[in-house]
Write a protein that holds these residues in place. Structure first.
Motif, PDB file in Angstrom:
ATOM      1  N   ASP A  39       0.827  -1.209   0.000  1.00  0.00           N
ATOM      2  CA  ASP A  39       0.000   0.000   0.000  1.00  0.00           C
ATOM      3  C   ASP A  39       0.862   1.261   0.000  1.00  0.00           C
ATOM      4  OD1 ASP A  39      -2.241   1.615   0.107  1.00  0.00           O
ATOM      5  OD2 ASP A  39      -2.491   1.425   2.271  1.00  0.00           O
ATOM      6  N   GLY A  40       1.751   1.352  -0.999  1.00  0.00           N
ATOM      7  CA  GLY A  40       2.568   2.551  -1.134  1.00  0.00           C
ATOM      8  C   GLY A  40       3.727   2.634  -0.159  1.00  0.00           C
ATOM      9  N   LEU A  62       0.884  -7.370  -5.127  1.00  0.00           N
ATOM     10  CA  LEU A  62       0.249  -6.238  -5.798  1.00  0.00           C
ATOM     11  C   LEU A  62       0.847  -4.967  -5.226  1.00  0.00           C
ATOM     12  CD1 LEU A  62      -3.500  -7.342  -5.534  1.00  0.00           C
ATOM     13  CD2 LEU A  62      -2.081  -7.516  -7.566  1.00  0.00           C
ATOM     14  N   ARG A  63       1.254  -4.049  -6.081  1.00  0.00           N
ATOM     15  CA  ARG A  63       1.813  -2.784  -5.613  1.00  0.00           C
ATOM     16  C   ARG A  63       0.929  -1.636  -6.076  1.00  0.00           C
ATOM     17  NH1 ARG A  63       7.002  -4.994  -7.486  1.00  0.00           N
ATOM     18  NH2 ARG A  63       8.106  -5.882  -5.707  1.00  0.00           N
ATOM     19  N   VAL A 298      -5.347   1.805  -7.414  1.00  0.00           N
ATOM     20  CA  VAL A 298      -4.642   1.719  -8.692  1.00  0.00           C
ATOM     21  C   VAL A 298      -3.436   0.813  -8.501  1.00  0.00           C
ATOM     22  CG1 VAL A 298      -3.457   2.978 -10.525  1.00  0.00           C
ATOM     23  CG2 VAL A 298      -5.376   4.054  -9.323  1.00  0.00           C
ATOM     24  N   VAL A 299      -3.396  -0.287  -9.223  1.00  0.00           N
ATOM     25  CA  VAL A 299      -2.285  -1.244  -9.134  1.00  0.00           C
ATOM     26  C   VAL A 299      -1.230  -0.875 -10.157  1.00  0.00           C
ATOM     27  CG1 VAL A 299      -1.611  -3.658  -9.371  1.00  0.00           C
ATOM     28  CG2 VAL A 299      -3.790  -3.072  -8.293  1.00  0.00           C
ATOM     29  N   LEU A 317      -5.811  -1.243 -13.222  1.00  0.00           N
ATOM     30  CA  LEU A 317      -4.608  -2.066 -13.323  1.00  0.00           C
ATOM     31  C   LEU A 317      -3.735  -1.470 -14.418  1.00  0.00           C
ATOM     32  CD1 LEU A 317      -6.176  -5.654 -13.193  1.00  0.00           C
ATOM     33  CD2 LEU A 317      -5.502  -4.180 -11.305  1.00  0.00           C
ATOM     34  N   LEU A 318      -2.680  -0.790 -14.029  1.00  0.00           N
ATOM     35  CA  LEU A 318      -1.786  -0.191 -15.012  1.00  0.00           C
ATOM     36  C   LEU A 318      -0.971  -1.242 -15.735  1.00  0.00           C
ATOM     37  CD1 LEU A 318      -0.500   2.915 -13.021  1.00  0.00           C
ATOM     38  CD2 LEU A 318      -2.422   2.755 -14.608  1.00  0.00           C
ATOM     39  N   GLU A 319      -0.750  -2.352 -15.062  1.00  0.00           N
ATOM     40  CA  GLU A 319      -0.028  -3.466 -15.683  1.00  0.00           C
ATOM     41  C   GLU A 319      -0.942  -4.672 -15.658  1.00  0.00           C
ATOM     42  OE1 GLU A 319       3.116  -6.290 -13.809  1.00  0.00           O
ATOM     43  OE2 GLU A 319       4.235  -4.664 -14.750  1.00  0.00           O
TER      44      GLU A 319
END
Length: 353
Positions: A39-40, A62-63, A298-299, A317-319
């Motif tokens: 979580d950041g 998951l980041r 936002v992943v 999901l950016l990736e």
């Protein structure tokens, strides 16, 4: 049966190396996966998780692009969990992994939710224990749904309970209230909560107060109703005071002009008015934020994560997760006889059996 463990983390570089061996020992002989939701984090947490995931396909990561909050991290973990049963727990070992076999046994008896209940809080101050007890009892009284006291986010969910939770996509999330709202079959498992294994708590007093207000405002309109009741009470008191002033002015000659009583009444009514407006304003602001429909998280990056079989709403999901290819070596085969296989759900977890 696959067992998923969802672990939200924020700057937990000191506790992750202590947590994973105990988790492996507690789940020995079972098919399992652990989903760390970063979580950041700003310390070495991301690097440690990346190394663990590269060496063990059962470790998934998951980041987030930034800190979206603990409840959003829990939501993301549940969104990507593939297990028949899913447990949410913290990495600081205050939620003991050794309790997982007992939780699974209750799940196998037919319970949709298994909630470990704290019967002691060894590392917490008297102030925190007292305020936590007061909060749970107050929220249970003013909300329409009974919350289980002294139960946090450390819980086990059946697959159908996870599906039900996934359908709740509200912005201001209070998972404990959502579970009570669902009303599914729940088992209580008492346990003694230990102190953190390392590091510092990520929930200081100010954050706890905001979290408590989210719980109250998400599941009760009591603050709005109490402002109406208080306004009515003060209005009645003001009317009685007016009658008394008229009596003194018309029937006696003892009325002495003064400012003290006027100032006192003005402060009382002004304070009550501002309190009521503040409560209304907060509810309006929360409604406004819900109508925008922004993503809950936002992943930015994933490791060992397969695309979820169900559709995701209010998530970015950016990736896009892609199945990785790994080398699976049979027990009686030499390394040069290895075969290549897709890291599907079964192939990932069979390595741990």
């Amino acid at each position: 049966m696959l067992f998923s463990v969802v672990v939200p983390v924020l700057n937990e570089a000191e506790t992750i190396p202590l947590f994973l061996p105990r988790l492996r020992a507690a789940l020995h002989g079972r098919l399992w996966e652990v989903i760390f939701v970063d979580d950041g984090s700003t310390d070495a947490t991301s690097e440690i998780l990346g190394e663990l995931a590269s060496n063990d396909p059962c470790v998934k990561v998951l980041r987030f692009t930034r800190n979206f909050g603990h409840q959003a991290a829990v939501t993301a973990g549940l969104d990507f969990a593939d297990g028949d049963a899913v447990v949410v727990m913290d990495v600081d070992l205050q939620d003991p992994p050794e309790l997982l076999p007992q939780m699974l046994a209750l799940y196998e008896q037919g319970y949709d939710v298994v909630s470990p209940q704290r019967i002691s809080r060894e590392s917490e101050t008297t102030f925190k224990r007292w305020t936590a007890a007061l909060f749970y009892r107050t929220l249970s009284r003013i909300s329409n749904h009974q919350l289980t006291q002294d139960v946090g986010d450390f819980r086990l969910f059946s697959h159908r309970a996870v599906n039900a939770i996934r359908s709740l996509r509200e912005e201001h999330r209070y998972m404990r209230g959502m579970i009570a709202w669902l009303g599914m079959k729940e088992a209580i498992l008492p346990f003694r909560r230990c102190a953190r294994s390392a590091g510092e708590t990520k929930y200081p007093l100010t954050k706890m107060l905001r979290f408590a207000w989210t719980g109250i405002s998400s599941f009760s309109a009591f603050p709005l109703r109490i402002s109406i009741a208080a306004g009515s009470l003060l209005g009645g008191a003001g009317f009685l005071y007016l009658v008394w002033v008229l009596y003194l002015a018309l029937c006696t000659k003892t009325l002495i002009p003064g400012w003290a009583s006027v100032v006192a009444m003005q402060c009382t009514f002004s304070g009550m008015l501002l309190l009521a407006l503040g409560a209304v304003g907060d509810y309006v602001a929360r409604t406004y934020e819900e109508t925008k429909g922004r993503p809950l998280y936002v992943v930015n990056e994933t490791c060992n994560v397969s695309p979820p079989q169900h559709g995701l709403t209010r998530a970015v999901l950016l990736e896009k997760p892609q199945p990785r290819k790994i080398v699976v070596i049979g027990a009686d085969e030499a390394p040069d006889q290895s075969i290549e296989a897709e890291t599907s759900l079964n192939s990932l977890t069979s390595l741990r059996a």
